[in-house]
Write a protein that holds these residues in place. Sequence first.
Motif, mmCIF file in Angstrom:
data_model
loop_
_atom_site.group_PDB
_atom_site.id
_atom_site.type_symbol
_atom_site.label_atom_id
_atom_site.label_comp_id
_atom_site.label_asym_id
_atom_site.label_seq_id
_atom_site.Cartn_x
_atom_site.Cartn_y
_atom_site.Cartn_z
ATOM 1 N N GLU A 192 0.829 -1.193 0.000
ATOM 2 C CA GLU A 192 0.000 0.000 0.000
ATOM 3 C C GLU A 192 0.874 1.259 0.000
ATOM 4 N N ALA A 193 1.868 1.234 0.879
ATOM 5 C CA ALA A 193 2.748 2.390 0.972
ATOM 6 C C ALA A 193 3.473 2.598 -0.350
ATOM 7 N N GLN A 194 3.969 1.496 -0.894
ATOM 8 C CA GLN A 194 4.757 1.590 -2.112
ATOM 9 C C GLN A 194 3.912 2.106 -3.276
ATOM 10 N N LEU A 195 2.649 1.614 -3.332
ATOM 11 C CA LEU A 195 1.785 1.995 -4.441
ATOM 12 C C LEU A 195 1.298 3.435 -4.363
ATOM 13 N N LEU A 196 0.992 3.872 -3.144
ATOM 14 C CA LEU A 196 0.275 5.141 -3.011
ATOM 15 C C LEU A 196 1.150 6.313 -2.636
ATOM 16 N N ALA A 197 2.209 6.026 -1.882
ATOM 17 C CA ALA A 197 2.867 7.138 -1.204
ATOM 18 C C ALA A 197 3.914 7.811 -2.071
ATOM 19 N N ASP A 198 3.958 9.143 -1.963
ATOM 20 C CA ASP A 198 5.073 9.871 -2.543
ATOM 21 C C ASP A 198 6.296 9.681 -1.663
ATOM 22 N N ARG A 199 6.056 9.774 -0.360
ATOM 23 C CA ARG A 199 7.160 9.553 0.572
ATOM 24 C C ARG A 199 6.681 8.696 1.726
ATOM 25 N N ILE A 200 7.646 8.030 2.349
ATOM 26 C CA ILE A 200 7.342 7.077 3.401
ATOM 27 C C ILE A 200 8.216 7.391 4.593
ATOM 28 N N ALA A 201 7.651 7.230 5.800
ATOM 29 C CA ALA A 201 8.507 7.185 6.985
ATOM 30 C C ALA A 201 8.267 5.846 7.637
ATOM 31 N N ILE A 202 9.339 5.159 7.991
ATOM 32 C CA ILE A 202 9.187 3.889 8.699
ATOM 33 C C ILE A 202 9.419 4.158 10.171
ATOM 34 N N ILE A 203 8.419 3.780 10.990
ATOM 35 C CA ILE A 203 8.520 4.038 12.420
ATOM 36 C C ILE A 203 8.513 2.714 13.150
ATOM 37 N N ASN A 204 9.356 2.605 14.154
ATOM 38 C CA ASN A 204 9.361 1.407 14.973
ATOM 39 C C ASN A 204 9.730 1.803 16.389
ATOM 40 N N LEU A 205 9.028 1.233 17.364
ATOM 41 C CA LEU A 205 9.287 1.526 18.768
ATOM 42 C C LEU A 205 9.375 3.032 19.020
ATOM 43 N N GLY A 206 8.492 3.772 18.364
ATOM 44 C CA GLY A 206 8.417 5.207 18.631
ATOM 45 C C GLY A 206 9.464 6.049 17.942
ATOM 46 N N LYS A 207 10.319 5.404 17.147
ATOM 47 C CA LYS A 207 11.358 6.196 16.469
ATOM 48 C C LYS A 207 11.246 6.018 14.966
ATOM 49 N N ILE A 208 11.520 7.086 14.224
ATOM 50 C CA ILE A 208 11.534 6.968 12.772
ATOM 51 C C ILE A 208 12.896 6.436 12.354
ATOM 52 N N ILE A 209 12.879 5.311 11.632
ATOM 53 C CA ILE A 209 14.163 4.715 11.286
ATOM 54 C C ILE A 209 14.520 4.893 9.820
ATOM 55 N N ALA A 210 13.605 5.406 9.024
ATOM 56 C CA ALA A 210 13.950 5.707 7.634
ATOM 57 C C ALA A 210 12.890 6.626 7.056
ATOM 58 N N THR A 211 13.293 7.557 6.222
ATOM 59 C CA THR A 211 12.339 8.433 5.540
ATOM 60 C C THR A 211 12.783 8.627 4.101
ATOM 61 N N GLY A 212 11.840 8.780 3.216
ATOM 62 C CA GLY A 212 12.189 9.081 1.825
ATOM 63 C C GLY A 212 11.169 8.503 0.875
ATOM 64 N N THR A 213 11.444 8.614 -0.433
ATOM 65 C CA THR A 213 10.564 7.959 -1.398
ATOM 66 C C THR A 213 10.823 6.461 -1.293
ATOM 67 N N PRO A 214 9.888 5.624 -1.756
ATOM 68 C CA PRO A 214 10.130 4.181 -1.678
ATOM 69 C C PRO A 214 11.463 3.811 -2.344
ATOM 70 N N GLY A 215 11.748 4.416 -3.487
ATOM 71 C CA GLY A 215 12.996 4.128 -4.196
ATOM 72 C C GLY A 215 14.209 4.503 -3.347
ATOM 73 N N ASP A 216 14.164 5.696 -2.755
ATOM 74 C CA ASP A 216 15.254 6.145 -1.885
ATOM 75 C C ASP A 216 15.520 5.149 -0.783
ATOM 76 N N ILE A 217 14.435 4.711 -0.171
ATOM 77 C CA ILE A 217 14.600 3.851 0.998
ATOM 78 C C ILE A 217 15.237 2.530 0.588
ATOM 79 N N ILE A 218 14.759 1.982 -0.538
ATOM 80 C CA ILE A 218 15.340 0.715 -0.984
ATOM 81 C C ILE A 218 16.805 0.923 -1.340
#
Lengths: 313, 367
Positions: A192-218
């Motif tokens: 869903e994130a990959q299909l819809l989002a311009d940008r993504i933030a991945i959050i885990n345990l209350g912290k953001i561990i990655a931000t960017g476009t899906p391509g950037d993150i990969i």
Amino acid sequence: MNAAIEVTKLEKRYGAVRAVDGIDFEVHAGEVFAFLGPNGAGKTTTVEILEGIRPGSSGQVRVLGKDPWVHGRELQRLIGVIPQDFHFFPKLSPREAIDLYAALFGVSASARNLLQRVELDDKADAMFDTLSGGQKQKLGLALALVNDPKVCFLDEPTTGLDPRARRAIWSVIRSLKAEGRTVFLTTHYLEEAQLLADRIAIINLGKIIATGTPGDIIHTYGRPERLRIDGDPRMVDRLQREVGLPVLLEDGAVAVEIRGKGDAVKVLNWLDTSGFAYSSFRTSQDTLEDVFLRLVGSSDQATLELSPEGDVT
Amino acid sequence: MNPTRIRAYFIAFAKGYLRNPIGLFFTLVFPIILILIFGAVFSNTGSSAVALYVENLDHGSAASVAFLSALNSTGAVQVDVVSVPAGSSFPSYLGTQGYSAGLIIPAGFEADLANKTPVDIPVYTNPSAASQAGIALGAVAGVESAFNLKLAGGSTVLSSTQYNVGSQIFTYIDYLIPGLIGFSILTSPMFSMVNISSTWKRDKLFRQLSLTPLTRSEWLTAAMVWYVLLAILAAFVMIFVGRSVFGAHVSVVAWMFPFLVAGPVLFVSLGLVAGSVSRTPETAAVVGNVILFPMMFLSGTFFPVSSFPPYLQTVAHVLPLYYVIDGLNAGILFNNTAGALRDLLVVVGVAVVLFVLAVRVFSWRER
Ligand SMILES: Nc1ncnc2c1ncn2[C@@H]1O[C@H](COP(=O)(O)OP(=O)(O)OP(=O)(O)O)[C@@H](O)[C@H]1O
Ligand SMILES: [Mg+2]
């Protein structure tokens, strides 16, 4: 580009629990921003703070330039919200619910159009408590749109929906973007994130561990591209020695990390002459899912060690 | 406060209520069933008689004894002849004993009757016990007119000074109707509000509403208007059923309306407080019932408080519903404006306090 949402050093503590543990991010006006994270990551807590339903413990939050906890009343008219586990009054129909919202917001909204838009017009007059989970979610989405919002907060809008219903909601989300609205979407679905989002933030345990476009993150967090050979595993040592590329066994296949076509040709030439048996080969690349699982799975160290340039091993 | 929003939400709230049969059942159907059951069981056996204390200054003359036994035979009062200690007046004696109704047979009663000289029988009642006062006065007036007719062919020989309070002899069903109107004023807002304030929190419905421009006070206003209308409807229905099925001596009077407004406001607030201080819907239900049930039975709903043992009467006097029902009795049965006003002041006072408390503890937002 101007920011629809700005979050700086946001924290939310429940006693000893740090549900949100110092996050910073920005959502640009008009983009679809996906907040991706496993259960209990702090997604809902963050969204509710953005909606003005909860106060943060510390840090700064601005939605359309306003502090939601202080200016909630003004913001309400500008935002649309579908909460996780959306519930409504059990003895009202979708049509009545939309009419109620329209009256409360003082706007004229056509219940028929909105319900058509979310594909719920066939249930316009059914009582809420007789709707299925997916139908309820659709009503939630329709209600979020009654006041023609500039920013939409959608907290797991497709969780528990069948593939068709999910696609219907996806197409509504796309149309929201096309209409120039900003969409803040939380989800556990990578697809869903990959299909819809311009940008993504991945959050885990209350912290953001990655931000960017899906391509950037990969690109940033994924492993290098690999050539995978289904063949005799005994080739690993010689291959590594003679070709000089990192080689490992991955799910029973021989995987060679390659940096470009040249490396691939080298490996295949070697394979041809080495005499080892093989049945097939292909290149493979990390998907967002691989990245997500690796980031989230190892996030205890990851949060400390990750830098935007670094890789995770 | 925006009237359009209140109206829109009111309509949605009313629809939700009307479409849920349980709410309607407890508001309208259940009290009617109670009228029919209690009315059928008790209307013929007569009510528990009101104690009427008598100082007989005619010293046991045959006429006075006949008069008192006539009073006894109405079934409405139970005559108890007492001797007032020297140095104390009859009314102050009644007061110190905590008796709420009494009369004096004046000296020379028998002789005056024989001469057809008009006699005045002073009747003393305690205004704060309006229902007993009404029963006593009604019984006395009834027996007096019987005596008058017999003695004088219709012309007035006997009279009492204190007439304005009521003139019929009331039956059990007459007390039951105001009591059950009070029951309805209590139960429907309490049940719903305890339930709403706890389960809506769990289902995040308040959160949902807090995302719209509807304010908490608009919400409260809509809910209170709804329960006021429901109480008025219930009152009309019960008065109608009481009159048409049992011939009750009750009618719609202006004095009942202040109670039909203040009562629901009081109990909506109380229900919200009970529901808001509880953490889960389950505890809320328990807290609600702990408040509801004693109040339901001890406030004069089914039986006049005056028929309770003294310690239960004391308990009744701290329950807000007692003042609602006592005030409804004063208004509907006895036309006792002063008594109704006193009760109304208590009800309004408690309602204001609980309303302020409810507004403080009942919150939509989460932390
Ligand atoms: N009211 C609360 N009191 C105490 N802890 C809470 C409260 N609300 C949330 N938490 C905790 O905060 C953390 C984050 O919760 P949150 O609901 O934000 O997660 P989430 O990312 O939305 O998860 P999910 O995908 O399951 O919806 C969890 O560990 C949760 O237990
Ligand atoms: Mg969540």
